[in-house]
Design an enzyme around this catalytic site. Structure first.
Site, PDB file in Angstrom:
ATOM      1  N   LYS A 284       0.838  -1.203   0.000  1.00  0.00           N
ATOM      2  CA  LYS A 284       0.000   0.000   0.000  1.00  0.00           C
ATOM      3  C   LYS A 284       0.871   1.250   0.000  1.00  0.00           C
ATOM      4  CE  LYS A 284      -3.887  -1.894   2.685  1.00  0.00           C
ATOM      5  NZ  LYS A 284      -4.919  -1.713   1.645  1.00  0.00           N
ATOM      6  N   ARG A 358     -10.222 -11.633   1.759  1.00  0.00           N
ATOM      7  CA  ARG A 358     -11.077 -12.657   1.169  1.00  0.00           C
ATOM      8  C   ARG A 358     -10.407 -14.038   1.199  1.00  0.00           C
ATOM      9  NH1 ARG A 358     -11.315  -9.309  -4.373  1.00  0.00           N
ATOM     10  NH2 ARG A 358     -11.178  -7.670  -2.797  1.00  0.00           N
TER      11      ARG A 358
END
Ligand code: BES
Ligand code: MN
Ligand code: ZN
Length: 508
Positions: A284, A358
């Site tokens: 990020k 996920r």
């Protein structure tokens, strides 16, 4: 930190021996006239010879939400200070909604910081909401302050009001408020102290103290069990992943026979427990990366809610399955291009290591479904796209149609706020992989929240009522405090989960 003490009180607020009394204010019905006193302030108004609303109007009070006005009572009533809080415009029936009372009680509790003893008339409008709002508004997180910075929260609040069941109402509301505070504490604990192993240990303490059964799978047990999603995401960190399982068999139904728990509804809860999300190799940007300390907000909520259910003896059988990992870039980290074999045997091609939630959730969902629950509720700080679509205060609710709508309605009723979102069929093929059963991301950024929900759906058995709550925005608040919400972890969606569970306890 010593939590604020709540007591039930009766008698007149005008003669109560306290440092402050709290009254609610409503806006004028006709727009810009003086504010009106809310229910519960009659004795105080009489002590001011019927002129309390007019006195408050002089200070500029209008009764709008989050407004707080303080006036010295100069002997008119026993308490030296009167705190008037705005409730905002009530519903069409003229009665403030529960969340208006909760918010006003939270704003009052914040304004009362440093006070030893206050009496609130807001309990006369809605005792449970006043209790929850007070506990949440009084919340502070000071474990990491070396010099006791900031003022102490109000030490004691006496809530006026309530019917015959008032004691039970207050006890339940205080337990709910404290569960939200527990979730906030977990989110606010920095990632150097809260990592998978220590997170699981804290959860164990909380759970065992409430009589909840605990199982923690360490990295060896995860490998033996084939939990490839949790292991893959966690392998870049020296602090190894865990899978926490909490089991609450369910309390006795009121008036039920001693026939065991066979008849109780079974709910599986799953919460994302990424203790820090750097993005991994798909790293990020540095800006605001510190917010990723809150990437275990779903896990915190699920743990706190399961403990709450046990504390209150809820007649629902609950299993919580909580995958915990730290997503780090390193020479041992998983890479874009890796194929993971998930729990249950399906394979996933990793195209972006920042779509890690996920992956750990897929393992957890498959494990949770093995217990054949009646409902499965999963919650996670899953996508930045949730924030783009719905903002910072409205969770996205996806899943099977009926249950999704039921859960979204509960989110709104509690004031945590949520909105049902679709899982469009065409998105599934966008997750097709060159080599594996499924890829973890698509090539485009459109509808990212729905893509993540579509990915998770692949791991939910057909026919199981299921809800996925994306809380990326609502679980963490970075602006100034408002109502009962402080900066940092919000504890969302503990109250939504609790509301759904009590509904299931009553209605199946
Ligand atoms: N934990 C983040 C989602 C998130 C973003 C939570 C902002 C709270 C605030 C999640 O793991 C993530 O990185 N999601 C990616 C997915 C993308 C790579 C498909 C995102 O939303 O950018
Ligand atoms: Mn991520
Ligand atoms: Zn994440």
């Amino acid at each position: 930190m010593v939590p604020t003490e709540l007591h039930l009180a009766s008698g007149s607020p005008a003669t109560a021996e306290a440092d402050a009394v709290v009254v609610g204010l409503l806006p004028a019905t006709d727009g810009d006239g003086p504010p009106r006193l809310a229910t519960g302030a009659d004795e105080l108004d009489a002590a001011f010879e019927g002129g309390l609303a007019a006195l408050l109007a002089v200070t500029g009070a209008t009764g709008k939400a989050d407004e707080v006005v303080k006036v010295a009572t100069r002997g008119a009533v026993t308490a030296p200070l009167l705190v008037a809080v705005g409730l905002g415009k009530p519903g069409t029936d003229g009665i403030p909604r529960a969340d208006q009372v909760r918010r006003a009680s939270g704003a009052a509790a914040r304004a009362l910081a440093g006070t030893a003893h206050a009496v609130s008339t807001l309990g006369r409008i809605d005792l449970a909401a006043a209790a929850e709002g007070t506990l949440l508004g009084a919340y502070t997180f000071t474990s990491y302050r070396s010099n006791g910075h900031g003022r102490k929260p109000v030490a004691r609040v006496d809530l006026l009001g309530g019917d015959a069941d008032a004691e039970a109402t207050l006890r339940t509301a205080a337990a709910v408020g404290n569960a939200v505070r527990t979730a906030r504490d977990l989110v606010n604990t920095p990632p150097n102290d809260l990592f998978p192993e220590s997170f699981a240990a804290r959860a164990r303490e909380l759970a065992e103290a409430a009589g909840v059964e605990v199982e923690v799978l360490d990295e060896a047990a995860l490998a033996a069990g084939g939990f490839g999603g949790v292991l893959g995401v966690g392998q870049g960190s020296s602090r190894k992943p865990r899978l926490l399982r909490l089991t609450w068999a369910g309390g006795a139904r009121a008036g039920a026979q001693a026939d065991g728990h066979a008849a109780l509804p079974k709910v599986a809860l799953v919460g994302k427990g990424i203790t820090f999300d750097t993005g991994g190799i798909s790293i990020k940007p540095a800006a605001n990366m510190d917010h990723m300390t809150s990437d275990m907000g779903g896990a915190a909520a699920v743990i706190a809610t399961t403990v709450l259910a046990a504390r209150l003896g809820l007649p629902v059988a609950i299993t919580a399955t909580v995958p915990m990992a730290e997503n780090m870039p390193s020479d041992t980290a998983y890479r874009p291009g890796d194929v993971l074999r998930m729990y249950g045997g399906r394979t996933v091609e990793v195209l972006n290591t920042d779509a890690e939630g996920r992956l750990i959730l897929a393992d957890a969902i498959v494990r949770a479904a093995e217990d054949s629950p009646d409902y499965l509720i999963e919650t996670s700080t899953l996508t930045g796209a949730q924030q783009v679509a719905l903002g910072m205060r409205t969770m996205g609710v996806m899943g099977t149609d009926d249950f999704r709508d039921r859960v979204a309605a509960h989110a709104r009723a509690t004031g945590e706020d949520g909105w049902a979102m679709p899982l469009p069929e065409h998105m599934r093929s966008e997750l097709d992989s060159r080599v594996a059963d499924l890829a973890n991301v698509t090539g485009a950024r459109w509808g990212g929240m729905l893509v993540a929900g579509t990915f998770l759906r692949e791991f939910v058995p057909d026919g199981l009522p299921w809800a996925h709550l994306d809380i990326a925005g609502p679980s963490f608040h970075s602006g100034g405090p408002y109502g009962y919400t402080a900066k940092g972890g919000t504890g969302v969606p503990v109250r939504t989960l609790w509301s759904v569970l009590t509904d299931i306890a009553e209605n199946g």
